[in-house]
Design an enzyme around this catalytic site. Structure first.
Site, PDB file in Angstrom:
ATOM      1  N   ARG A 187       0.826  -1.217   0.000  1.00  0.00           N
ATOM      2  CA  ARG A 187       0.000   0.000   0.000  1.00  0.00           C
ATOM      3  C   ARG A 187       0.856   1.262   0.000  1.00  0.00           C
ATOM      4  NH1 ARG A 187      -4.174  -2.857  -1.770  1.00  0.00           N
ATOM      5  NH2 ARG A 187      -4.866  -4.407  -0.305  1.00  0.00           N
ATOM      6  N   GLU A 310      -6.241 -11.894   8.731  1.00  0.00           N
ATOM      7  CA  GLU A 310      -5.954 -12.015   7.298  1.00  0.00           C
ATOM      8  C   GLU A 310      -4.878 -13.063   7.013  1.00  0.00           C
ATOM      9  OE1 GLU A 310      -5.136  -7.958   6.019  1.00  0.00           O
ATOM     10  OE2 GLU A 310      -7.261  -7.665   5.603  1.00  0.00           O
ATOM     11  N   LYS A 379      -7.229   0.035  14.773  1.00  0.00           N
ATOM     12  CA  LYS A 379      -7.204   1.117  13.785  1.00  0.00           C
ATOM     13  C   LYS A 379      -8.145   2.219  14.260  1.00  0.00           C
ATOM     14  CE  LYS A 379      -5.840  -1.712   9.876  1.00  0.00           C
ATOM     15  NZ  LYS A 379      -6.068  -2.181   8.505  1.00  0.00           N
ATOM     16  N   ASP A 384     -11.719  -0.476   8.238  1.00  0.00           N
ATOM     17  CA  ASP A 384     -10.364  -0.578   7.703  1.00  0.00           C
ATOM     18  C   ASP A 384      -9.974   0.672   6.931  1.00  0.00           C
ATOM     19  OD1 ASP A 384      -7.982  -1.478   6.788  1.00  0.00           O
ATOM     20  OD2 ASP A 384      -8.751  -3.192   5.674  1.00  0.00           O
ATOM     21  N   GLU A 412      -4.273   4.594   1.113  1.00  0.00           N
ATOM     22  CA  GLU A 412      -4.745   3.346   0.499  1.00  0.00           C
ATOM     23  C   GLU A 412      -6.164   3.482  -0.037  1.00  0.00           C
ATOM     24  OE1 GLU A 412      -4.585  -0.055   3.104  1.00  0.00           O
ATOM     25  OE2 GLU A 412      -5.876  -1.243   1.800  1.00  0.00           O
TER      26      GLU A 412
HETATM   27  C1  BDP Z   1      -5.716  -3.583   4.874  1.00  0.00           C
HETATM   28  C2  BDP Z   1      -4.709  -3.531   3.769  1.00  0.00           C
HETATM   29  C3  BDP Z   1      -3.718  -4.636   3.846  1.00  0.00           C
HETATM   30  C4  BDP Z   1      -3.111  -4.664   5.233  1.00  0.00           C
HETATM   31  C5  BDP Z   1      -4.197  -4.750   6.280  1.00  0.00           C
HETATM   32  C6  BDP Z   1      -3.660  -4.578   7.692  1.00  0.00           C
HETATM   33  O1  BDP Z   1      -5.393  -3.576   2.551  1.00  0.00           O
HETATM   34  O2  BDP Z   1      -2.758  -4.429   2.845  1.00  0.00           O
HETATM   35  O3  BDP Z   1      -2.261  -5.744   5.373  1.00  0.00           O
HETATM   36  O4  BDP Z   1      -5.103  -3.706   6.107  1.00  0.00           O
HETATM   37  O5  BDP Z   1      -3.768  -3.483   8.217  1.00  0.00           O
HETATM   38  O6  BDP Z   1      -6.319  -2.358   4.885  1.00  0.00           O
HETATM   39  O7  BDP Z   1      -3.147  -5.512   8.262  1.00  0.00           O
END
Ligand code: BDP
Length: 720
Positions: A187, A310, A379, A384, A412
């Site tokens: 990103r 993720e 966050k 996100d 991003e």
């Molecule tokens: C998402 C992004 C990804 C990140 C993830 C994160 O698209 O690339 O790895 O967050 O914060 O927004 O871990």
């Protein structure tokens, strides 16, 4: 006015006209002061310089002062070697250790007001001679004071009667690089990673020092070098040795380095058959690894961890909780004063679970279970890094856990480095949101500063937008976002507009004719972006891969934008009230009531919390459909207004930067139209209502917009 000054001022004007600016110098340009009387008054304050240097940090402070004074005043102050030689108009900088004479001044007792990293800037008299003193308890405080002092001059403030005492309100002011070890940046839109791993640690690119200077100038004191989607090998000895080279460059600037820790590292690089936090061999492996790290990097900061999110490994793989996983690392770091940032960015991929509620549900029950040197790091919002999100409900809900907050500086979801979007306003919106956790006034900023319950731990983290591009951030205005983040990490209660004004004065000019239009552009830019992409609380309808450009139509078995807008012929939006997913319940009253009740929910969050029919009446009296259309068109118009404002600067700033921004604003306008027309034509299929005729109608069909290829995200390769 002295002739010398007049000649200097004329020279400055000529230099300004011919000087090409590529943006590399950021806000540390130290351009000559053109106002002759101001220049004279500044010079009188710098007849002599007394900055004894006994450390690398003080050396850096002195060097910066000299650089700044030379640039701003075209003048080299006389150097004084001892306290006894002080003369009228001396600038003094140091700590009681580097400047023993300080103890006899009126400034000395004021040092008590400061924290470790704070500074004083004071006009004073020593033996009847007027002097200016930059003083601090520590060397790094002096460096911060020097940067602030230079900022006063760059922004043309008076240096008479100074009495400034300032300390950071947050202890850990972090940049979380998402840099991969192969040199790409997840990103990242400003080139490749700044870290040249091939040549480290033997060759230290001078750019690292400039990076450290820029960060120290805004108070950053921690840098995580690598991506949260971690590679275990970053903890291997050969890579640690490389990292130690960066630590050496950053150390004088008060910046500690941190690494991301892949939870499966004991297996991947440690030769163990498990990474189970309960396994004694695993515990020992982390202890040994941490010991090795401190052997190489004595002031190592600690670890940042993305776990069970993720696809990343984590403690849940072994039936353990996030707290157990975090404490495993916390215990290993504790003897050395290291800390852990444990991210709370977790969500399930199961479609029946509302993504918005998952972070809170997983972490809230763990309040109080984390070790004293462990931060939980959500966050800013519960999804996100969207263009607009309500604050994350974990703020105010984990009183017994140190909470760090993660903002994204890299754009991003806000147009990458192609769109001018000043994020200071977004940051301020979140920080000043009232959680009501302890009654009215418990803003997110206050929660972050909640020392009482958090063992003195407080932090703000940002995912930076820098790379190898000559101007660091791709879009010149990306620099403002980096700057704003740093200033807010120092003082999260600052106002975004004040920060913007500082930045513009240092980056462009203090002249009203320059300052005013740029400030207007910056203050409208984020709302403009929201308007032409995701107004009224819409979110996550961007392109699935690149996260730029509209794709509300994305729909595959794994991921669908329909989960986020839930559009049908009747309605749009997600019901997150008590009748729906209940996300509103995660907020304290009266925030809960405000969001839950359709009548009080701010329209900016309308479709985030509520699912509404197309004919729902907005406050304006218009239907939801017509209101939505208005927002999209307004957004495009706002970009055009930004272009007009920018055009007024032609000839008033250097051509190079003028053209760079003008060209990108044109590009932004085209992308704004793409967003507007793509989204409206898509939603129109469901609403069945026309775009009112007063508006310029989309030039193409939905099919056309759907077939536009998303610009190749050339460096932000999505690497997991
Ligand atoms: C998402 C992004 C990804 C990140 C993830 C994160 O698209 O690339 O790895 O967050 O914060 O927004 O871990």
């Amino acid at each position: 006015m002295k002739t010398r000054s007049i000649v200097f001022v004329i020279m400055c004007c000529l230099i300004q006209l011919v000087r090409a600016e590529n943006g590399y110098e950021l806000w540390l340009r130290y351009q000559p002061i053109e106002d002759a009387s101001l220049l004279d008054s500044y010079r009188q304050k710098h007849i002599a310089l007394f900055v004894p240097v006994s450390s690398d940090t003080l050396k850096a402070a002195k060097k910066e002062l000299q650089l700044g004074l030379r640039g701003l005043l075209n003048y080299s102050s006389q150097e004084i070697a001892s306290w006894n030689e002080l003369k009228e108009g001396t600038l003094i900088a140091g700590t009681p250790r580097s400047l023993p004479g300080l103890k006899d001044t009126d400034v000395y007792r004021k040092l008590d007001r400061l924290t470790e990293e704070g500074y004083l800037i004071a006009s004073s008299h020593i033996e009847k001679k007027a002097v200016t003193i930059i003083a601090a308890r520590t060397d790094i405080g002096v460096l911060y004071g020097v940067f602030r002092y230079l900022q006063l001059m760059q922004t043309h403030q008076s240096l008479a009667h100074l009495d400034i005492a300032d300390s950071p309100k947050l202890k850990y002011r972090m940049l979380n690089h998402w840099d991969n070890l192969n040199g790409t940046v997840e990103r990242g839109y400003a080139g490749y990673s700044l870290w040249n791993w091939e040549r480290l640690p033997r060759y230290k690119d001078p750019r690292y020092t400039d990076y450290a200077r820029a960060n120290a100038s805004i108070g950053i004191n921690g840098i995580v070098l690598n991506n949260v989607n971690a590679e275990a090998k970053s903890l291997r000895t050969d890579w640690l040795v490389k990292a130690s080279g960066l630590a050496d460059v950053f150390r004088p600037y008060g910046i500690k380095i941190y690494l991301t820790a892949k939870f499966s590292a004991p297996k991947e690089i440690g030769g163990l058959d498990t990474a189970n936090p309960k396994d004694e061999r695993v515990r020992q492996w982390w202890k040994d690894k941490v010991k090795e790290i401190y052997g190489l990097i004595p002031d190592f900061g600690g670890f940042l961890v993305k776990a069970n999110s993720e696809g990343q490994p984590g403690p849940q793989d072994y039936g353990c909780s996030h707290a157990e996983g975090a404490n495993l690392l916390g215990e290993a770091l504790e003897p050395y004063g290291g800390i852990v940032f444990w991210r709370a960015f977790v969500y399930q991929n199961e479609r029946h679970v509302d993504r918005v509620v998952t972070g809170y549900n997983e972490f809230k029950p763990l309040d109080g279970q984390f070790g004293k040197n462990v931060f939980v790091q959500p966050k800013n919002g519960p999804i996100d890094f969207q263009p607009r999100e309500p604050f994350h409900p974990l703020f105010g809900s984990m009183p017994d856990t140190p909470l760090a907050m993660e903002f994204q500086i890299t754009q991003e979801n806000l147009g990458h480095a192609g769109h001018l979007v000043y994020l200071g306003t977004l940051f301020e919106e979140t920080l000043q949101s009232d959680t009501y956790a302890n009654g009215k006034g418990t803003t997110v900023s206050k929660v972050l500063q909640n020392y009482q319950h958090t063992h003195g731990m407080s932090a703000l983290a940002g995912v930076p937008n820098v790379g190898t591009d000559l101007n660091w951030t791709g879009h010149l205005f990306g620099q403002a976002n980096w700057y704003a983040f740093g200033r807010l990490s120092w003082n999260p209660d600052m106002h975004a507009t004040d920060i913007a004004a500082e930045w513009v004065k240092m980056t462009f000019s203090t002249k009203q004719e320059v300052l005013e239009p740029i400030l207007r552009i910056m203050s409208m830019s984020r709302e403009a972006y929201v308007n032409y992409t995701m107004p009224l609380g819409l979110n996550h309808i961007m392109n699935y891969d690149t996260h730029n450009g509209p794709e509300p139509w994305h729909n595959d078995p794994v991921w669908t934008a329909f989960d986020y807008h839930k559009v049908t012929k009747d309605s749009i939006g997600v019901d997150r009230t008590m009748q729906g997913s209940g996300a509103t319940r995660q907020y304290h009253s009266p925030v809960f009531d405000k969001f839950d009740d359709l009548n009080t929910c701010p329209e900016s969050y309308l479709l985030w919390f509520h699912r509404l029919p197309w004919d729902y009446k907005l406050k304006s009296g218009k239907t939801l459909w017509n209101g939505l259309v208005d927002h999209y068109y307004k957004g495009v118009e706002e970009v055009r207004q930004m272009q007009r404002l920018w055009d007024t600067l032609k000839g008033k700033i250097d051509n190079e930067r003028f053209r760079h921004v003008a060209t990108l604003l044109k590009y932004q306008e085209q992308e704004a139209i793409w967003w507007r027309d793509g989204c409206l034509l898509f939603f129109q299929q469901y609403s069945g209502r026309p775009i009112p005729s007063q508006y310029e109608q989309p030039a193409h069909s939905l099919k056309y917009y759907q077939s536009i290829p998303f610009p190749y995200d050339w460096n932000g390769v999505y690497e997991h």
